[in-house]
Design an enzyme around this catalytic site. Sequence first.
Site, short mmCIF file in Angstrom:
data_model
loop_
_atom_site.label_atom_id
_atom_site.label_comp_id
_atom_site.label_asym_id
_atom_site.label_seq_id
_atom_site.Cartn_x
_atom_site.Cartn_y
_atom_site.Cartn_z
N GLY A 87 0.81 -1.22 0.00
CA GLY A 87 0.00 0.00 0.00
C GLY A 87 0.84 1.26 0.00
O GLY A 87 0.35 2.33 0.36
N ASP A 134 -2.66 7.31 -6.58
CA ASP A 134 -1.31 6.87 -6.21
C ASP A 134 -0.25 7.59 -7.05
O ASP A 134 0.71 8.15 -6.52
CB ASP A 134 -1.16 5.36 -6.38
CG ASP A 134 -1.97 4.57 -5.37
OD1 ASP A 134 -2.77 5.19 -4.63
OD2 ASP A 134 -1.81 3.34 -5.31
#
Length: 291
Positions: A87, A134
């Site tokens: 993550g 991201d």
Amino acid sequence: MAERRGAGSAGGKLILCGEHAVVYGHPAIAVAIDRGTTVRLREASGLTLRGGDGAALRDARLEEAVRAIVAGDWEVTITSDLPIGRGMGSSAALAVALVRAWADATGEALDAAALHERAFAVERVFHGNPSGIDHAVSARGGLVRYRRTPDGPVLTPLPLPSWSLAVLDSGAPGDTRAMVAGVASRRPGIDAHLDAIGALVGEAEAHLDDPPRLGALLTENHRLLTAIGVSSTRLDALVALALDAGAHGAKLAGAGGGGAALALADDPEGIVAAARAHGVDGFVVRPRPGV
Ligand code: MEV
């Protein structure tokens, strides 16, 4: 003709709050971190992928991702201190670093919009239907609010925080593609939880300088992520461990399933030490300033 070479770097990220809901147009807040990835390109015969230690990388998806940007014959060397599947944006940092390296090697102009679009193509290879948060935070750095809208992504820089975060490793990688697909398959039954995550992000933005209040919101975010089915007993245990060790709040980081938990604390090193005493690997990450 001289052999062409290029290099590009980018940082990883942690999502402070709002993951998964961000895929469906809710806001999320993410912070770029002081770990990252560098890609070096050297014109060669054939396409070869290597890790920082020089060893060949044989991975069909990685090769497909590289081919989304790199045309022709190149040696591609990838050096990273981002653990994969935790993550922490390892694929996004790779995507941004790769696009930057390609622009450096070929002399192609690269503005922020082109960087975002090209890195998105790489992220789609890895994750199927990513929100784009991201690689957006990886490219921009700093602390940002991100929202996916029908007109494109809206990225709002926020003041760089003074806090650092403890990261506790579950020991197993998460699979972002599978977790995002799992959430999609549970809709619309879980939409009220996704709405609650979106509302929580707004509240968190108002308390970024208030670690006790922010921490409580992170723990609430973890509870909602559990409710939409992306946590695990291991991640729940890491959150409990961090809270027992004195963290203001803790939650899973990113897609979940496996991966890591993050904790906000006055003494993040102390949280990592407590985790290590329980046989859990961990480290502290600091915000990476924006570009
Ligand atoms: C993954 O780091 C974050 C998710 O929200 C997926 C995405 O936004 O693309 C789970």
